[in-house]
Write an enzyme that holds these catalytic residues in place. Sequence first.
Site, PDB file in Angstrom:
ATOM      1  N   ASP A  91       0.885  -1.138   0.218  1.00  0.00           N
ATOM      2  CA  ASP A  91      -0.146   0.073   0.112  1.00  0.00           C
ATOM      3  C   ASP A  91       0.995   1.300   0.010  1.00  0.00           C
ATOM      4  O   ASP A  91       2.183   1.312   0.295  1.00  0.00           O
ATOM      5  CB  ASP A  91      -0.846   0.061   1.295  1.00  0.00           C
ATOM      6  N   ASP A 106      -0.459   4.966   0.924  1.00  0.00           N
ATOM      7  CA  ASP A 106      -0.936   6.054   1.691  1.00  0.00           C
ATOM      8  C   ASP A 106      -0.841   5.443   3.283  1.00  0.00           C
ATOM      9  O   ASP A 106      -1.610   4.553   3.333  1.00  0.00           O
ATOM     10  CB  ASP A 106      -2.383   6.551   1.389  1.00  0.00           C
TER      11      ASP A 106
END
Length: 269
Positions: A15, A17
């Site tokens: 991922d 963010d």
Amino acid sequence: MRPIPLAAIRHLIVDMDGVLWRGSQALPGMSRFFETARSLGIRFILATNNASKSGAEYLAKLRGFGVSVTLDEVLTSPQATAAYLARHAPEARVFVIGEPGLAAELRAKGLQVVNEQPEQATHVVVGWDRALTYDKLAEACLLIRRGAAFIGTNPDVTYPSERGIVPGNGATLAALRVSTGVEPLIIGKPQPEMMRQAMARMGGSPENTAVVGDRLDTDILGGQNAGLTTILVLTGVTSLDEARDSAIRPDYIFQDIGAVADALQQANT
């Protein structure tokens, strides 16, 4: 399925963010992670539920942090949504709630965006939209009530900005869900579609792939739904106490992405 040992990891779905950055601020160890993955020959896909940017825009953001990756190493929920629709509904005419990157990814797959003529829409695709208006919600509501398919790029109810935790796309989906009585089809995490697309790009399998994320309800649950080993970092949404108290249990927990890099390096020496 038991988690694979760190030394067996040859592919990572990471991922962005809350893992690599918060807003415009790089998180500790970001550059070290990329250097370590490259040196160990570990392939990776940067897979984000954030629907506000195109893949090319993420490449530009990474370059701003001094990190170089290829477009094939980035997978966004808009890209995954566009790939899904191109495969399952190539003739779709789409009304879009979202930022320009979402519409750009849909068009890149040959799909027709009909926001200027919404009455033609067969599908409503909803991504995070920081310029969301009541008129957009009303139009989407009417279309879904008339039978347009309702698709959400991702269900994240919050977003970890540099200012703190703010509403995410899940909040928009909730408004449409309660006003239409229709559940959206979710393409992004925690559904396994993005994980499967990422593994297919890398040639990975559950036996050699792990997921790295900051959210239990999307990253970690999404990895579990795809049968993958999961790694939680504590630089985003989920705290250590929340991780310990949750029914969703990651296989590994590290303070940040730099600590993940250090553990991978140690496991491979």
